[in-house]
Each structure stands twice: as structure tokens, then as C-alpha cells.
Design a protein around this motif. Sequence first.
Motif, PDB file in Angstrom:
ATOM      1  N   ARG A  37      43.819  34.349  36.813  1.00  0.00           N
ATOM      2  CA  ARG A  37      43.101  35.407  36.101  1.00  0.00           C
ATOM      3  C   ARG A  37      43.420  35.348  34.602  1.00  0.00           C
ATOM      4  NH1 ARG A  37      38.866  38.546  34.926  1.00  0.00           N
ATOM      5  NH2 ARG A  37      39.544  40.343  33.718  1.00  0.00           N
ATOM      6  N   ASP A  38      44.693  35.144  34.260  1.00  0.00           N
ATOM      7  CA  ASP A  38      45.078  35.005  32.850  1.00  0.00           C
ATOM      8  C   ASP A  38      44.388  33.809  32.201  1.00  0.00           C
ATOM      9  OD1 ASP A  38      46.737  37.201  32.931  1.00  0.00           O
ATOM     10  OD2 ASP A  38      48.614  36.056  32.970  1.00  0.00           O
ATOM     11  N   LEU A  39      44.101  32.786  33.017  1.00  0.00           N
ATOM     12  CA  LEU A  39      43.508  31.546  32.506  1.00  0.00           C
ATOM     13  C   LEU A  39      41.983  31.544  32.576  1.00  0.00           C
ATOM     14  CD1 LEU A  39      46.143  29.208  34.171  1.00  0.00           C
ATOM     15  CD2 LEU A  39      45.867  29.562  31.712  1.00  0.00           C
ATOM     16  N   GLY A  40      41.403  32.701  32.870  1.00  0.00           N
ATOM     17  CA  GLY A  40      39.954  32.813  32.841  1.00  0.00           C
ATOM     18  C   GLY A  40      39.251  32.530  34.148  1.00  0.00           C
ATOM     19  N   PRO A  58      52.210  46.225  42.284  1.00  0.00           N
ATOM     20  CA  PRO A  58      51.718  46.243  40.903  1.00  0.00           C
ATOM     21  C   PRO A  58      52.504  45.344  39.967  1.00  0.00           C
ATOM     22  CG  PRO A  58      52.832  48.311  41.438  1.00  0.00           C
ATOM     23  CD  PRO A  58      52.672  47.555  42.719  1.00  0.00           C
ATOM     24  N   VAL A  59      53.767  45.095  40.287  1.00  0.00           N
ATOM     25  CA  VAL A  59      54.581  44.217  39.441  1.00  0.00           C
ATOM     26  C   VAL A  59      54.067  42.789  39.506  1.00  0.00           C
ATOM     27  CG1 VAL A  59      56.891  43.217  39.169  1.00  0.00           C
ATOM     28  CG2 VAL A  59      56.635  45.672  39.545  1.00  0.00           C
ATOM     29  N   LYS A  60      53.625  42.370  40.683  1.00  0.00           N
ATOM     30  CA  LYS A  60      53.163  41.001  40.874  1.00  0.00           C
ATOM     31  C   LYS A  60      51.683  40.824  40.516  1.00  0.00           C
ATOM     32  CE  LYS A  60      54.639  39.071  44.774  1.00  0.00           C
ATOM     33  NZ  LYS A  60      55.078  38.861  46.162  1.00  0.00           N
ATOM     34  N   ALA A  61      50.970  41.935  40.340  1.00  0.00           N
ATOM     35  CA  ALA A  61      49.515  41.879  40.252  1.00  0.00           C
ATOM     36  C   ALA A  61      48.987  41.342  38.939  1.00  0.00           C
ATOM     37  CB  ALA A  61      48.931  43.268  40.496  1.00  0.00           C
ATOM     38  N   GLY A  62      49.769  41.450  37.850  1.00  0.00           N
ATOM     39  CA  GLY A  62      49.246  41.036  36.556  1.00  0.00           C
ATOM     40  C   GLY A  62      47.974  41.801  36.230  1.00  0.00           C
ATOM     41  N   GLU A  63      46.917  41.078  35.868  1.00  0.00           N
ATOM     42  CA  GLU A  63      45.640  41.707  35.514  1.00  0.00           C
ATOM     43  C   GLU A  63      44.674  41.777  36.695  1.00  0.00           C
ATOM     44  OE1 GLU A  63      45.193  43.055  32.518  1.00  0.00           O
ATOM     45  OE2 GLU A  63      47.271  42.451  32.122  1.00  0.00           O
ATOM     46  N   LEU A  64      45.168  41.476  37.906  1.00  0.00           N
ATOM     47  CA  LEU A  64      44.270  41.427  39.064  1.00  0.00           C
ATOM     48  C   LEU A  64      43.675  42.782  39.411  1.00  0.00           C
ATOM     49  CD1 LEU A  64      46.386  39.056  41.332  1.00  0.00           C
ATOM     50  CD2 LEU A  64      44.228  38.474  40.202  1.00  0.00           C
ATOM     51  N   ALA A  66      43.285  45.449  37.547  1.00  0.00           N
ATOM     52  CA  ALA A  66      42.335  45.905  36.522  1.00  0.00           C
ATOM     53  C   ALA A  66      41.002  45.190  36.644  1.00  0.00           C
ATOM     54  CB  ALA A  66      42.931  45.683  35.132  1.00  0.00           C
ATOM     55  N   ALA A  67      41.036  43.954  37.164  1.00  0.00           N
ATOM     56  CA  ALA A  67      39.801  43.192  37.336  1.00  0.00           C
ATOM     57  C   ALA A  67      39.105  43.515  38.659  1.00  0.00           C
ATOM     58  CB  ALA A  67      40.105  41.693  37.276  1.00  0.00           C
ATOM     59  N   GLY A  68      39.716  44.387  39.465  1.00  0.00           N
ATOM     60  CA  GLY A  68      39.105  44.776  40.725  1.00  0.00           C
ATOM     61  C   GLY A  68      39.182  43.722  41.810  1.00  0.00           C
ATOM     62  N   VAL A  69      40.182  42.819  41.732  1.00  0.00           N
ATOM     63  CA  VAL A  69      40.308  41.763  42.739  1.00  0.00           C
ATOM     64  C   VAL A  69      40.885  42.351  44.027  1.00  0.00           C
ATOM     65  CG1 VAL A  69      41.424  39.571  43.301  1.00  0.00           C
ATOM     66  CG2 VAL A  69      40.588  39.990  40.973  1.00  0.00           C
ATOM     67  N   PRO A  70      40.207  42.199  45.165  1.00  0.00           N
ATOM     68  CA  PRO A  70      40.705  42.767  46.422  1.00  0.00           C
ATOM     69  C   PRO A  70      42.005  42.093  46.881  1.00  0.00           C
ATOM     70  CG  PRO A  70      38.381  42.163  46.604  1.00  0.00           C
ATOM     71  CD  PRO A  70      38.893  41.556  45.332  1.00  0.00           C
ATOM     72  N   TYR A  71      42.850  42.898  47.545  1.00  0.00           N
ATOM     73  CA  TYR A  71      44.093  42.397  48.131  1.00  0.00           C
ATOM     74  C   TYR A  71      43.940  42.394  49.647  1.00  0.00           C
ATOM     75  CZ  TYR A  71      49.021  42.421  49.577  1.00  0.00           C
ATOM     76  OH  TYR A  71      50.237  42.137  50.167  1.00  0.00           O
ATOM     77  N   LEU A  72      44.280  41.275  50.281  1.00  0.00           N
ATOM     78  CA  LEU A  72      44.038  41.087  51.712  1.00  0.00           C
ATOM     79  C   LEU A  72      45.259  41.331  52.584  1.00  0.00           C
ATOM     80  CD1 LEU A  72      41.974  37.774  51.428  1.00  0.00           C
ATOM     81  CD2 LEU A  72      41.082  40.106  51.643  1.00  0.00           C
ATOM     82  N   GLY A  73      46.400  41.681  51.969  1.00  0.00           N
ATOM     83  CA  GLY A  73      47.621  41.859  52.734  1.00  0.00           C
ATOM     84  C   GLY A  73      48.440  40.586  52.767  1.00  0.00           C
ATOM     85  N   PRO A  74      49.573  40.598  53.496  1.00  0.00           N
ATOM     86  CA  PRO A  74      50.443  39.417  53.568  1.00  0.00           C
ATOM     87  C   PRO A  74      49.730  38.207  54.147  1.00  0.00           C
ATOM     88  CG  PRO A  74      51.572  41.370  54.393  1.00  0.00           C
ATOM     89  CD  PRO A  74      50.134  41.745  54.232  1.00  0.00           C
ATOM     90  N   GLY A  75      50.040  37.030  53.594  1.00  0.00           N
ATOM     91  CA  GLY A  75      49.362  35.805  53.998  1.00  0.00           C
ATOM     92  C   GLY A  75      49.572  35.426  55.444  1.00  0.00           C
ATOM     93  N   ARG A  76      50.733  35.797  56.010  1.00  0.00           N
ATOM     94  CA  ARG A  76      51.029  35.406  57.388  1.00  0.00           C
ATOM     95  C   ARG A  76      50.302  36.256  58.415  1.00  0.00           C
ATOM     96  NH1 ARG A  76      53.272  30.298  57.158  1.00  0.00           N
ATOM     97  NH2 ARG A  76      54.506  30.185  55.236  1.00  0.00           N
ATOM     98  N   THR A  77      49.691  37.348  57.966  1.00  0.00           N
ATOM     99  CA  THR A  77      48.965  38.213  58.907  1.00  0.00           C
ATOM    100  C   THR A  77      47.522  38.444  58.442  1.00  0.00           C
ATOM    101  OG1 THR A  77      49.787  40.202  57.770  1.00  0.00           O
ATOM    102  CG2 THR A  77      51.078  39.389  59.632  1.00  0.00           C
ATOM    103  N   LEU A  78      46.967  37.470  57.763  1.00  0.00           N
ATOM    104  CA  LEU A  78      45.605  37.614  57.243  1.00  0.00           C
ATOM    105  C   LEU A  78      44.589  37.810  58.364  1.00  0.00           C
ATOM    106  CD1 LEU A  78      45.099  34.969  54.409  1.00  0.00           C
ATOM    107  CD2 LEU A  78      45.319  37.435  54.174  1.00  0.00           C
ATOM    108  N   ASP A  79      43.613  38.650  58.091  1.00  0.00           N
ATOM    109  CA  ASP A  79      42.445  38.777  58.955  1.00  0.00           C
ATOM    110  C   ASP A  79      41.527  37.607  58.609  1.00  0.00           C
ATOM    111  OD1 ASP A  79      39.909  39.351  60.000  1.00  0.00           O
ATOM    112  OD2 ASP A  79      40.189  41.506  59.801  1.00  0.00           O
ATOM    113  N   GLU A  80      41.509  36.595  59.452  1.00  0.00           N
ATOM    114  CA  GLU A  80      40.778  35.378  59.127  1.00  0.00           C
ATOM    115  C   GLU A  80      39.280  35.620  59.008  1.00  0.00           C
ATOM    116  OE1 GLU A  80      41.869  31.933  61.396  1.00  0.00           O
ATOM    117  OE2 GLU A  80      43.967  32.580  61.536  1.00  0.00           O
ATOM    118  N   GLU A  81      38.757  36.537  59.782  1.00  0.00           N
ATOM    119  CA  GLU A  81      37.330  36.811  59.690  1.00  0.00           C
ATOM    120  C   GLU A  81      36.990  37.478  58.361  1.00  0.00           C
ATOM    121  OE1 GLU A  81      34.888  35.638  61.610  1.00  0.00           O
ATOM    122  OE2 GLU A  81      36.592  34.539  62.432  1.00  0.00           O
TER     123      GLU A  81
END
Length: 276
Positions: A37-40, A58-64, A66-81
Motif C-alpha cells: 500500500r505504501d508503494l502504491g 491497528p499497529v500492523k495495519a499501516g495505511e490499510l 484508511a484505504a478500506g482494505v478488508p481484513y480476512l482474519g488469521p491466515g491459518r483459518t481463512l475462509d477459502e470461499e
Amino acid sequence: MSDAGVWGFTDDRGTELTAVQPPERVVAYVRAGAALRDLGVTPVAVYGSGHDGGALDPVKAGELAAAGVPYLGPGRTLDEEAVRGLRPDLIVDVTYDGKSAYALDEAVAERLGVPLMVLSVGNELTLSAIIGRFGELGAALGGSAVPAAHQDPEAVLRSVAARSDVTVLALSGAGPDQVHLARPHAWPELARLQELGVRLLDPGPGAGANWLTADWEHAARLNPGLVLYDSRANAVGPDAFPPVAHARVAPWNPETPPSPAAYARFFAELAALLQE
């Protein structure tokens, strides 16, 4: 580019990924996504690690956020669909060992049929090399050029550190009785701070490659002038851990996005602290 009309990029596992055109819909681990996101390059969504919960840290989010980027939760328990519904054409993760993705089970990407790009953030690379690799990926994905800073933050920090006698201890609070003390050589950004003249303290011998796990009395005996505490949501903050000698405290994100802008802010903030 490998051939005319064919997009290509080799990741830090040595895996060459190719496509008929540059990927446009990127899903990424939050640290990688914040850097992009920082790199465009704005990801269509990001996911967390095993340390993360159901809400974006929020500490890890950077500008995400503010840009409205959705968060899907932890990678090991992703909803694949849910991921499939985003129609990603690239997944970007990080690696600490140069071999495997940190936050996502690689089988998930295989089942989704989406290429998995993995860039190293481990101590086998220097901080400048890590930032450089993310810059290369950002450019390959069509990101905008990073504007030049008015003042070189590393040069400023070097100058300030040369005049400062403040000793610095980086740590991650684990609770009222336990703390993880960072070994500076094991963290690319801390190693870079040492190169710039910051007087980072080593916690001493013991088990652990990246951290020495000890009690707070051990931290106090190191007598730091400044404590950089892990400010991520999974760590214990200074409101819940005892004073470390007479040290001042300031936040440190061990997963700072590997972008010039993010590290420029970190270096500038540290330079200001060392001058206080």
C-alpha cells in the motif's frame, strides 16, 4: 518481464512466477500488504498471522485501514470461499527462513489455484535489501514511484546517535513475570540501528535465536535509558508491565511494513527520542 507480454517475478524462495499480464488483485499477509500500500499497490484484502485475532491489529495495519482494505482474519483459518470470491490473481506472504510462507498454509493457495509470492523479512537479508525487494515487487505490480524524502532519516539518526549516550533495549512483553528481550543482530531493523550508531543492548547468553526470554528483573539489570516495547496487539504494553529501571518507553512494531516511508517514520521518531 521475462518475455514480451509475459509478466514474471522470482520470489525469495527462488520460485519464478509468471502471468500473461501483471497481477491486479492481490491478497497479502498484513505486513506485506501494508508495504505494498505504501508503494502504491492496494491489496483487495489482507490476512493475519497466528498471533492475530478476528480484528485487524491497528499497529500492523499501516495505511490499510484508511484505504478500506478488508481484513480476512488469521491466515491459518481463512475462509477459502471468501478468498475465492475476491478473485485474487496473486497472494503475497513473507518468510523468515527463506523457505516457507509465514502466515498462510501454502496448500490453501494451491487449492485456490492462486500463485503464492513469498518475500524474505528474516535476518539473512539486510534491512535495505528487504525494503529493496518489496520495492521491486511494488514496481512490478505497477506501483507508483516513492517520492524522495526532504531529509535522509538514516543520516539524521546517525548524526543524533553519535551525540547520544542513551542505551536502548528492544523487548516484547509476555506478562507481569516474563519478557522477551530482542537480540539486535537477529532483527534486520535493529541491526541497522546498530550500524547507524544506536547503542542497542544485547540481553546476553541463553536460549532463543531472536529473543531471550527472561524475567523483568533481568531487563532492569541491563539498565537501559530507553525501552522500545512491542506495540502489537498480542504483546503486553507498558501499562501492564513493571518499570524497567528508570527507562523511558516508546512503541516499536517488530513488523513495520518493509517500505521506505514506514522506516523513515521509525528512524525519525527514534532520532527525536534520542534527543530528548
